[in-house]
Design an enzyme around this catalytic site. Structure first.
Site, PDB file in Angstrom:
ATOM      1  N   GLU A   1      10.373  10.785  24.137  1.00  0.00           N
ATOM      2  CA  GLU A   1      10.299  12.332  24.228  1.00  0.00           C
ATOM      3  C   GLU A   1       8.926  12.827  24.409  1.00  0.00           C
ATOM      4  O   GLU A   1       9.026  14.291  24.763  1.00  0.00           O
ATOM      5  CB  GLU A   1      11.375  12.761  23.133  1.00  0.00           C
ATOM      6  CG  GLU A   1      12.733  12.309  23.263  1.00  0.00           C
ATOM      7  CD  GLU A   1      13.392  13.241  24.306  1.00  0.00           C
ATOM      8  OE1 GLU A   1      13.015  14.147  24.940  1.00  0.00           O
ATOM      9  OE2 GLU A   1      14.371  12.540  25.140  1.00  0.00           O
TER      10      GLU A   1
ATOM     11  N   GLN B   1      14.447  14.505  11.411  1.00  0.00           N
ATOM     12  CA  GLN B   1      15.288  14.918  12.432  1.00  0.00           C
ATOM     13  C   GLN B   1      15.245  14.357  13.723  1.00  0.00           C
ATOM     14  O   GLN B   1      14.237  14.720  14.291  1.00  0.00           O
ATOM     15  CB  GLN B   1      15.305  16.540  12.319  1.00  0.00           C
ATOM     16  CG  GLN B   1      16.591  17.254  12.846  1.00  0.00           C
ATOM     17  CD  GLN B   1      16.952  16.849  14.259  1.00  0.00           C
ATOM     18  OE1 GLN B   1      17.884  16.126  14.687  1.00  0.00           O
ATOM     19  NE2 GLN B   1      16.382  17.541  15.319  1.00  0.00           N
ATOM     20  N   SER B   2      16.209  13.553  13.962  1.00  0.00           N
ATOM     21  CA  SER B   2      15.909  12.877  15.295  1.00  0.00           C
ATOM     22  C   SER B   2      16.905  13.232  16.508  1.00  0.00           C
ATOM     23  O   SER B   2      16.762  12.368  17.444  1.00  0.00           O
ATOM     24  CB  SER B   2      16.087  11.386  14.890  1.00  0.00           C
ATOM     25  OG  SER B   2      17.330  10.931  14.619  1.00  0.00           O
TER      26      SER B   2
ATOM     27  N   GLY C   1      12.854   6.927   5.663  1.00  0.00           N
ATOM     28  CA  GLY C   1      13.755   6.778   6.548  1.00  0.00           C
ATOM     29  C   GLY C   1      14.822   5.250   6.632  1.00  0.00           C
ATOM     30  O   GLY C   1      15.362   5.039   7.526  1.00  0.00           O
ATOM     31  N   ILE C   2      14.811   4.860   5.517  1.00  0.00           N
ATOM     32  CA  ILE C   2      15.450   3.299   5.366  1.00  0.00           C
ATOM     33  C   ILE C   2      16.923   3.402   5.449  1.00  0.00           C
ATOM     34  O   ILE C   2      17.561   2.545   5.592  1.00  0.00           O
ATOM     35  CB  ILE C   2      15.183   2.999   3.906  1.00  0.00           C
ATOM     36  CG1 ILE C   2      15.297   1.362   3.792  1.00  0.00           C
ATOM     37  CG2 ILE C   2      15.658   3.599   2.728  1.00  0.00           C
ATOM     38  CD1 ILE C   2      14.593   0.775   2.640  1.00  0.00           C
ATOM     39  N   THR C   3      17.664   4.558   5.374  1.00  0.00           N
ATOM     40  CA  THR C   3      18.784   4.628   5.410  1.00  0.00           C
ATOM     41  C   THR C   3      19.384   4.932   6.757  1.00  0.00           C
ATOM     42  O   THR C   3      20.518   4.994   6.913  1.00  0.00           O
ATOM     43  CB  THR C   3      19.738   5.688   4.574  1.00  0.00           C
ATOM     44  OG1 THR C   3      18.878   7.084   4.902  1.00  0.00           O
ATOM     45  CG2 THR C   3      19.267   5.643   3.065  1.00  0.00           C
TER      46      THR C   3
ATOM     47  N   ASP D   1      17.135   2.485  12.229  1.00  0.00           N
ATOM     48  CA  ASP D   1      15.859   1.386  12.263  1.00  0.00           C
ATOM     49  C   ASP D   1      15.641   1.033  11.140  1.00  0.00           C
ATOM     50  O   ASP D   1      15.044  -0.110  10.629  1.00  0.00           O
ATOM     51  CB  ASP D   1      14.862   2.279  13.073  1.00  0.00           C
ATOM     52  CG  ASP D   1      15.004   2.674  14.615  1.00  0.00           C
ATOM     53  OD1 ASP D   1      16.351   2.192  15.084  1.00  0.00           O
ATOM     54  OD2 ASP D   1      14.375   3.118  15.190  1.00  0.00           O
TER      55      ASP D   1
ATOM     56  N   LYS E   1       6.989  15.465  17.881  1.00  0.00           N
ATOM     57  CA  LYS E   1       6.569  14.008  17.903  1.00  0.00           C
ATOM     58  C   LYS E   1       5.115  13.999  18.580  1.00  0.00           C
ATOM     59  O   LYS E   1       4.185  13.180  18.483  1.00  0.00           O
ATOM     60  CB  LYS E   1       7.614  13.382  18.906  1.00  0.00           C
ATOM     61  CG  LYS E   1       8.788  12.716  18.186  1.00  0.00           C
ATOM     62  CD  LYS E   1       8.399  11.756  17.004  1.00  0.00           C
ATOM     63  CE  LYS E   1       9.847  11.157  16.169  1.00  0.00           C
ATOM     64  NZ  LYS E   1       9.356  10.560  15.172  1.00  0.00           N
TER      65      LYS E   1
ATOM     66  N   TYR F   1      11.864  18.842  19.623  1.00  0.00           N
ATOM     67  CA  TYR F   1      11.519  17.690  18.974  1.00  0.00           C
ATOM     68  C   TYR F   1      10.410  16.525  19.736  1.00  0.00           C
ATOM     69  O   TYR F   1       9.710  15.935  18.948  1.00  0.00           O
ATOM     70  CB  TYR F   1      13.131  16.653  19.391  1.00  0.00           C
ATOM     71  CG  TYR F   1      12.897  15.209  19.029  1.00  0.00           C
ATOM     72  CD1 TYR F   1      13.021  14.672  17.807  1.00  0.00           C
ATOM     73  CD2 TYR F   1      12.481  13.994  19.817  1.00  0.00           C
ATOM     74  CE1 TYR F   1      12.811  13.419  17.270  1.00  0.00           C
ATOM     75  CE2 TYR F   1      12.543  12.746  19.488  1.00  0.00           C
ATOM     76  CZ  TYR F   1      12.642  12.447  18.146  1.00  0.00           C
ATOM     77  OH  TYR F   1      12.543  11.234  17.821  1.00  0.00           O
TER      78      TYR F   1
ATOM     79  N   SER G   1       7.981   8.474  19.838  1.00  0.00           N
ATOM     80  CA  SER G   1       9.208   8.354  21.130  1.00  0.00           C
ATOM     81  C   SER G   1       8.895   8.896  22.267  1.00  0.00           C
ATOM     82  O   SER G   1       7.892   9.584  22.881  1.00  0.00           O
ATOM     83  CB  SER G   1      10.224   9.626  20.566  1.00  0.00           C
ATOM     84  OG  SER G   1      11.060   9.801  21.316  1.00  0.00           O
TER      85      SER G   1
ATOM     86  N   ASP H   1      11.225  13.408  -0.868  1.00  0.00           N
ATOM     87  CA  ASP H   1      11.530  14.301   0.278  1.00  0.00           C
ATOM     88  C   ASP H   1      10.129  14.455   1.020  1.00  0.00           C
ATOM     89  O   ASP H   1       9.061  14.578   0.300  1.00  0.00           O
ATOM     90  CB  ASP H   1      11.702  15.496   0.090  1.00  0.00           C
ATOM     91  CG  ASP H   1      12.315  16.596   1.204  1.00  0.00           C
ATOM     92  OD1 ASP H   1      13.722  16.656   1.165  1.00  0.00           O
ATOM     93  OD2 ASP H   1      11.641  16.584   2.147  1.00  0.00           O
TER      94      ASP H   1
HETATM   95  O1  G4F Z   1      21.893   9.969  22.776  1.00  0.00           O
HETATM   96  P1  G4F Z   1      20.949  11.019  23.047  1.00  0.00           P
HETATM   97  O2  G4F Z   1      21.291  12.019  22.272  1.00  0.00           O
HETATM   98  O3  G4F Z   1      19.576  10.674  22.918  1.00  0.00           O
HETATM   99  P2  G4F Z   1      18.123  11.148  23.574  1.00  0.00           P
HETATM  100  O4  G4F Z   1      18.278  12.652  23.424  1.00  0.00           O
HETATM  101  O5  G4F Z   1      17.786  10.480  24.443  1.00  0.00           O
HETATM  102  O6  G4F Z   1      17.472  10.774  22.080  1.00  0.00           O
HETATM  103  C1  G4F Z   1      17.444   9.387  21.568  1.00  0.00           C
HETATM  104  O7  G4F Z   1      16.414   8.620  21.823  1.00  0.00           O
HETATM  105  C2  G4F Z   1      14.923   9.212  21.727  1.00  0.00           C
HETATM  106  C3  G4F Z   1      13.890   8.263  22.554  1.00  0.00           C
HETATM  107  O8  G4F Z   1      14.008   7.002  21.888  1.00  0.00           O
HETATM  108  C4  G4F Z   1      14.524   9.372  20.460  1.00  0.00           C
HETATM  109  F1  G4F Z   1      13.393   9.908  20.415  1.00  0.00           F
HETATM  110  C5  G4F Z   1      15.494  10.524  20.027  1.00  0.00           C
HETATM  111  O9  G4F Z   1      15.276  10.644  18.452  1.00  0.00           O
HETATM  112  C6  G4F Z   1      16.899  10.055  19.847  1.00  0.00           C
HETATM  113  O10 G4F Z   1      17.117   8.717  19.286  1.00  0.00           O
HETATM  114  O11 G4F Z   1      21.335  11.505  24.550  1.00  0.00           O
HETATM  115  C7  G4F Z   1      21.182  10.701  25.630  1.00  0.00           C
HETATM  116  C8  G4F Z   1      21.192  11.544  26.714  1.00  0.00           C
HETATM  117  C9  G4F Z   1      20.893  13.007  26.860  1.00  0.00           C
HETATM  118  O12 G4F Z   1      20.390  13.180  28.115  1.00  0.00           O
HETATM  119  C10 G4F Z   1      22.186  13.751  26.522  1.00  0.00           C
HETATM  120  O13 G4F Z   1      22.089  15.163  27.187  1.00  0.00           O
HETATM  121  O14 G4F Z   1      22.887  11.804  26.924  1.00  0.00           O
HETATM  122  C11 G4F Z   1      23.062  13.026  27.354  1.00  0.00           C
HETATM  123  N1  G4F Z   1      24.425  13.488  26.905  1.00  0.00           N
HETATM  124  C12 G4F Z   1      25.539  13.692  27.453  1.00  0.00           C
HETATM  125  N2  G4F Z   1      26.522  13.859  27.015  1.00  0.00           N
HETATM  126  C13 G4F Z   1      24.953  13.426  25.529  1.00  0.00           C
HETATM  127  C14 G4F Z   1      26.307  14.009  25.653  1.00  0.00           C
HETATM  128  N3  G4F Z   1      24.154  13.317  24.363  1.00  0.00           N
HETATM  129  C15 G4F Z   1      24.698  13.651  23.148  1.00  0.00           C
HETATM  130  N4  G4F Z   1      24.180  13.255  22.092  1.00  0.00           N
HETATM  131  N5  G4F Z   1      26.018  13.848  23.259  1.00  0.00           N
HETATM  132  C16 G4F Z   1      26.955  14.120  24.314  1.00  0.00           C
HETATM  133  O15 G4F Z   1      28.024  14.340  24.366  1.00  0.00           O
END
Ligand code: G4F
Length: 330
Positions: free
Chosen positions: A134, A90-91, A10-12, A15, A160, A156, A132, A65
């Protein structure tokens, strides 16, 4: 002492790119795994790849891969890393509802595959697993720490949690140096554009410059514990420098709503977000996790790690970077 050798999956990514910079600064030889694709997606490490003092001297990229165990074993044999940072997979949580099998293969089984390779090495290797928040889903208690039971709320998070428990089992059963970094949301100008903070910072910049007028978002009431990614990769590195392997929460301990982030980001460009944001059902997830806020006190006590950048400052950093990148000729 021999020069330390790191291998980053995941170097690209966000993080991976910050971690590669940190390790190069620390004098490591850094090897990264990149997936072959018809289009290059290496923008976050282009500056390193084009630096003749770095690329091919202390930074090396390997096609591979996570599903290809033979190629991975070959890389391990050639590189003999002293530290492995497993960040790939896939994150995107929302996307994990649409492609759950890919998510579980990449996030869950791929970690198991790497642990199996680790187990077969004839020398000591230290392994960081990017876990995470999550894994906690909607937890019974807040803030969460390393002892909080896992209760994931989406594919996800399930993948994890599977990987986190396997790391714990391999640590105990085989005495491997394996750490789970239970990181809460960490953001930066290098965050992918389909994560909410970056979507907001990019829109604030583009609206300010007259390049866009509306921003479509889902649920604005959910809250997250947002920190600054370059600080989190420092925590990852510190985990592997400890005498014993363990799990650590990396978090700020503060949670904010999407509305709070919107206010901070749009304030940076002197705009009112309420005039621009449109609700779009498509961005609401089938289930939402709530109450995620981390207790980083173990990381502070044992690693000397502490987050410095708070949400409003983070939003400002991201908006400033997007304004700069959007300017003509940038
Ligand atoms: O930015 P998000 O997509 O991040 P989420 O789901 O918290 O996950 C990220 O952080 C986790 C903890 O480190 C990681 F494990 C994971 O890999 C990733 O990096 O969404 C944040 C929040 C969610 O509740 C989502 O429902 O924002 C809300 N949201 C509202 N509108 C949206 C949107 N999220 C996205 N992506 N796009 C929207 O339009």
């Amino acid at each position: 002492m021999a020069q330390p050798v790191a291998f980053i999956t995941g170097i690209t990514g966000q993080d991976g790119s910050y971690l590669a910079e940190l390790l190069l600064r620390q004098g490591y030889l850094v090897h990264g795994l990149v997936r072959r694709a018809s289009m290059f997606n290496r923008s976050r490490i282009e500056h390193l790849r084009h630096d003749p003092a770095v690329y091919g001297k202390s930074l090396f990229l390997h096609y591979g891969d996570l599903q290809d165990a033979t190629a991975l074993r070959r890389i391990f044999r050639q590189v003999r890393p002293s530290e492995v940072y497993h960040l790939a997979g896939q994150s995107h949580v929302g996307l994990s509802f649409e492609i759950p099998e890919v998510t579980c293969h990449e996030v869950g089984n791929a970690t198991l595959g790497l642990l199996e390779i680790l187990r077969d090495q004839d020398y000591p290797v230290r392994f960081y697993h990017a876990a995470s928040s999550e894994i906690f889903g909607t937890p019974e208690s807040s803030p969460q720490n390393e002892e909080t039971p896992t209760r994931p709320g989406n594919p996800y998070g399930c993948a994890k949690a599977f990987a986190v428990h396997l790391c714990r089992v391999y640590r105990k059963a085989y005495g491997l140096f394996v750490c789970n970094g239970i990181a809460y949301n960490h953001e930066s100008p290098r965050r992918g554009e389909n994560f909410v903070t970056r979507k907001i910072s990019l829109a604030a910049a583009r609206i300010k410059l007259g390049l866009q007028d509306k921003l479509n978002l889902g649920d604005l009431d959910v809250r997250r514990d947002w920190g600054y990614a370059p600080e989190y990769v420092e925590g990852m590195w510190r985990m592997l420098q400890q005498p014993e392997p363990d799990d650590y929460v990396l978090a700020t301990g503060q949670s904010h709503s999407i509305r709070d982030f919107l206010s901070a980001a749009f304030a940076r460009v002197a705009l009112d977000w309420r005039s621009h944001v449109i609700f779009e059902e498509r961005f609401v997830r089938p289930t939402e996790v709530n109450g995620l806020v981390g207790d980083p006190s173990k990381a502070k006590a044992r690693l000397g790690w502490e987050p410095k950048t708070r949400m409003a400052e983070l939003a400002g950093i991201m908006v400033d970077a997007d304004l700069e990148a959007q300017r003509p000729g940038a």
